[in-house]
Write an enzyme that holds these catalytic residues in place. Structure first.
Site, mmCIF file in Angstrom:
data_model
loop_
_atom_site.group_PDB
_atom_site.id
_atom_site.type_symbol
_atom_site.label_atom_id
_atom_site.label_comp_id
_atom_site.label_asym_id
_atom_site.label_seq_id
_atom_site.Cartn_x
_atom_site.Cartn_y
_atom_site.Cartn_z
ATOM 1 N N THR A 1 -12.100 5.706 1.460
ATOM 2 C CA THR A 1 -12.249 4.201 1.911
ATOM 3 C C THR A 1 -12.797 4.085 3.115
ATOM 4 O OG1 THR A 1 -10.044 3.973 0.837
ATOM 5 C CG2 THR A 1 -10.657 1.951 2.495
ATOM 6 N N GLU B 1 -11.776 4.629 -4.362
ATOM 7 C CA GLU B 1 -10.910 5.119 -5.342
ATOM 8 C C GLU B 1 -9.672 3.920 -5.051
ATOM 9 O OE1 GLU B 1 -10.731 7.227 -7.809
ATOM 10 O OE2 GLU B 1 -8.959 6.239 -8.117
ATOM 11 N N LYS C 1 -13.066 -2.537 -2.233
ATOM 12 C CA LYS C 1 -11.980 -1.631 -1.728
ATOM 13 C C LYS C 1 -10.751 -2.167 -0.837
ATOM 14 C CE LYS C 1 -8.915 1.729 -1.505
ATOM 15 N NZ LYS C 1 -7.892 1.673 -2.706
ATOM 16 N N CYS D 1 -2.361 3.755 2.939
ATOM 17 C CA CYS D 1 -3.626 2.982 2.921
ATOM 18 C C CYS D 1 -3.393 1.554 3.536
ATOM 19 C CB CYS D 1 -3.894 3.018 1.314
ATOM 20 S SG CYS D 1 -4.695 4.608 0.692
HETATM 21 N N1 LIG Z 1 -3.774 8.556 -0.764
HETATM 22 C C1 LIG Z 1 -3.950 7.303 -1.471
HETATM 23 O O1 LIG Z 1 -3.207 6.757 -2.302
HETATM 24 C C2 LIG Z 1 -5.508 6.782 -1.602
HETATM 25 C C3 LIG Z 1 -5.924 5.940 -2.661
HETATM 26 C C4 LIG Z 1 -7.023 5.425 -2.706
HETATM 27 C C5 LIG Z 1 -7.936 5.976 -1.569
HETATM 28 N N2 LIG Z 1 -7.587 6.420 -0.914
HETATM 29 C C6 LIG Z 1 -8.644 6.926 0.142
HETATM 30 O O2 LIG Z 1 -9.156 8.188 0.134
HETATM 31 C C7 LIG Z 1 -9.500 9.068 1.156
HETATM 32 C C8 LIG Z 1 -8.521 10.253 1.276
HETATM 33 O O3 LIG Z 1 -7.398 10.020 1.216
HETATM 34 P P1 LIG Z 1 -6.035 11.211 0.986
HETATM 35 O O4 LIG Z 1 -4.816 10.452 0.739
HETATM 36 O O5 LIG Z 1 -6.540 11.914 -0.192
HETATM 37 O O6 LIG Z 1 -6.203 12.225 2.054
HETATM 38 P P2 LIG Z 1 -5.702 13.525 2.554
HETATM 39 O O7 LIG Z 1 -5.303 13.473 3.864
HETATM 40 O O8 LIG Z 1 -4.482 13.575 1.544
HETATM 41 O O9 LIG Z 1 -6.753 14.707 2.279
HETATM 42 C C9 LIG Z 1 -8.068 14.779 2.796
HETATM 43 C C10 LIG Z 1 -8.324 16.247 2.746
HETATM 44 O O10 LIG Z 1 -9.911 16.394 3.076
HETATM 45 C C11 LIG Z 1 -9.514 17.756 3.774
HETATM 46 N N3 LIG Z 1 -10.717 17.659 4.599
HETATM 47 C C12 LIG Z 1 -11.111 16.723 5.749
HETATM 48 N N4 LIG Z 1 -12.437 17.062 6.220
HETATM 49 C C13 LIG Z 1 -13.164 17.934 5.338
HETATM 50 C C14 LIG Z 1 -14.414 18.737 5.304
HETATM 51 N N5 LIG Z 1 -14.977 18.448 6.130
HETATM 52 N N6 LIG Z 1 -14.562 19.609 4.293
HETATM 53 C C15 LIG Z 1 -13.338 19.916 3.524
HETATM 54 N N7 LIG Z 1 -12.455 19.318 3.517
HETATM 55 C C16 LIG Z 1 -12.130 18.461 4.371
HETATM 56 C C17 LIG Z 1 -8.376 17.576 4.531
HETATM 57 O O11 LIG Z 1 -8.235 18.923 4.947
HETATM 58 C C18 LIG Z 1 -7.699 17.280 3.452
HETATM 59 O O12 LIG Z 1 -6.893 18.160 2.769
HETATM 60 C C19 LIG Z 1 -8.938 7.880 2.463
HETATM 61 O O13 LIG Z 1 -10.151 7.211 2.812
HETATM 62 C C20 LIG Z 1 -8.078 7.119 1.517
HETATM 63 O O14 LIG Z 1 -8.090 5.903 2.300
HETATM 64 C C21 LIG Z 1 -6.537 7.037 -0.592
#
Ligand SMILES: NC(=O)c1ccc[n+]([C@@H]2O[C@H](COP(=O)([O-])OP(=O)(O)OC[C@H]3O[C@@H](n4cnc5c(N)ncnc54)[C@H](O)[C@@H]3O)[C@@H](O)[C@H]2O)c1
Length: 431
Positions: A118, A147, A203, A259
């Site tokens: 996002t 997403e 989003k 989020c």
């Molecule tokens: N969690 C939700 O319910 C949800 C729903 C929709 C959208 N989103 C969006 O999706 C995105 C991700 O959210 P999330 O909850 O999955 O985050 P998260 O913190 O669970 O996962 C992010 C992962 O990315 C890894 N990472 C960071 N930089 C990296 C790099 N350069 N190379 C490899 N790995 C790397 C981290 O180690 C971590 O494991 C955010 O922007 C969030 O707003 C989240």
């Protein structure tokens, strides 16, 4: 799939389940090592099974190194965190941009770079510029594909989405995206193709609208408490209107999670920067922040005006049920305030205790709901896990030292509770 967190891992496992070949990449080497052993690093219903099945079928692999994971890839998704930047509420884009640079250095043939994180409007333009500084323009295209999955129901949401939004302005990239989402298109899920900036805005607009619904019903709940009226019936009566809908009209202690809090702040900030401030959104952020603090006051009042020296049992700590995610959970505001007011807290959460223990110093953890209640002066329900809904009310009453229940999710029947002799306080249920 760069980033094997809640979004990356679920998306990767589901796309693999559709038959695509996926590599989930994460810079957290311990996470990758665990995944290779078949252990999901997060709790999400059905995820472990999906990961293991697709790994065994040879469609899902894991890598700690982007170049290794991207070898031969037609598309690379960015699914890394975009938390709030300390200070002004903007999204912290450093992980996305760092991932983009690392992707650029690993491009070996034409690849579609898909941003799933996002991100503020214009992020795809920046990703394109960053990669373009290192790689010839005809070797990549950048797409926005936000997403919408919900934690706790992430697999169903990914596999049967209300819609998929794809912001794409390059024809070759559009064909790749179509191929990726063909299984969903075949199942009848709407795929919305639009520009990248529009997709990025969809989003934020969707998440903030949902946060607004929650905040609205919370304010109606407060009004019900003052003027008399049952917010549950109001939500039912209002929600039956098809133009409104019943979902996200559940009153509670204020929204939290990974989020809504950060996305409301980020939209506020980007609207101010664009000189088009969104006063509705600014207000809902403020109302929601104050609500979490107000919940502590509500608990103190229900405990007779003081919790000093009292033992308070808390059921549920995560920001919502069916996840272990503690990011911005209301419990992180409410419990420390009760501790500051002199209470001892004993808590139980079915999946969140490990994460919660790191964030809530001084809280005792029980290994089950009834053990949590034993000898407590009050019970507070913070998160509505299904496992709490059908607890034996007589057993609750027997376990508590004082029969005080503060139900911040309205999971118990008010009249029956009061008839049993509980001092029961719900949310928005009459004067
Ligand atoms: N969690 C939700 O319910 C949800 C729903 C929709 C959208 N989103 C969006 O999706 C995105 C991700 O959210 P999330 O909850 O999955 O985050 P998260 O913190 O669970 O996962 C992010 C992962 O990315 C890894 N990472 C960071 N930089 C990296 C790099 N350069 N190379 C490899 N790995 C790397 C981290 O180690 C971590 O494991 C955010 O922007 C969030 O707003 C989240």
């Amino acid at each position: 799939m760069v980033g094997a967190g809640y979004v990356g891992l679920v998306s990767g496992a589901c796309l693999a389940d559709f038959g695509h070949e996926i590599v989930c990449i994460d810079k957290d080497a311990a996470k990758i090592a665990a995944l290779r052993e078949g252990q999901a690093p997060i709790y999400e219903p059905g995820l472990s099974e999906l990961v293991v099945a697709n790994q065994r079928a040879g469609r899902l692999a894991f890598a700690a190194d982007i170049a290794e994971g991207m070898r031969g890839a037609q598309a690379v998704f960015i699914a890394v965190g975009t938390p709030t930047l300390a200070g002004d509420g903007a999204a912290d884009m450093r992980y996305v941009f760092q991932a983009a640079r690392e992707i650029a250095d690993a491009i070996d043939s034409f690849v579609v770079v898909v941003n799933k994180s996002t991100s503020p409007i214009g992020t795809c333009d920046t990703i394109e510029r960053l990669i373009g500084e290192r790689v010839a323009k005809d070797r990549f295209a950048v797409v926005s594909n936000p997403e919408f999955l919900r934690e706790g129901a992430a697999i169903d949401d990914f596999k049967q989405p209300d819609r998929v939004v794809v912001g794409v302005e390059d024809e070759a990239a559009r064909l790749v995206m179509r191929e990726i989402y063909r299984p969903l298109e075949r199942n009848g899920s709407p795929i919305v193709y639009t520009t990248r900036r529009t997709a990025e805005l969809v989003k934020y607009a969707a998440n903030v609208f949902l946060a607004m619904k929650v905040t609205f019903i919370n304010e109606i709940a407060d009004l019900c408490e003052k003027v008399g009226g049952d917010v549950m019936d109001v939500a039912h009566g209002v929600g039956l209107d098809k133009r409104i809908g019943r979902r996200f009209l559940n009153p509670g202690p204020g929204f939290g999670g990974s989020c809504f809090p950060k996305d409301t702040l980020a939209l506020t900030k980007l609207a101010i920067d664009a000189r088009s401030p969104m006063r509705l959104v600014e207000t809902l952020v403020d109302v929601n922040d104050k609500r979490k603090v107000a919940m502590a006051g509500k608990i103190v009042r229900a405990c007779g005006g003081s919790v000093k020296g009292k033992r308070i049992a808390v059921l549920g700590l995560t920001y919502k049920p069916n996840t272990d995610d503690m990011r911005d959970a209301p419990s992180l505001v409410i419990l420390p305030l009760l501790q500051q007011a002199g209470a001892t807290i004993v808590a139980f959460d079915p999946e969140g205790a490990t994460q919660a223990a790191k964030l809530l110093p001084g809280v005792e953890f029980a290994n089950g709901p009834y053990a949590c209640l034993e000898g407590a002066d009050a019970l507070v329900v913070v998160t509505e896990w299904d496992a709490f809904r059908a607890l034996d009310l007589a057993r609750i009453k027997a376990a508590l030292r004082e029969p005080v229940v503060i139900d911040l999710r309205n999971i118990y029947p008010q009249s029956a509770m009061r008839a049993m002799g509980f001092k029961y306080v719900g949310i928005g249920r009459g004067a």
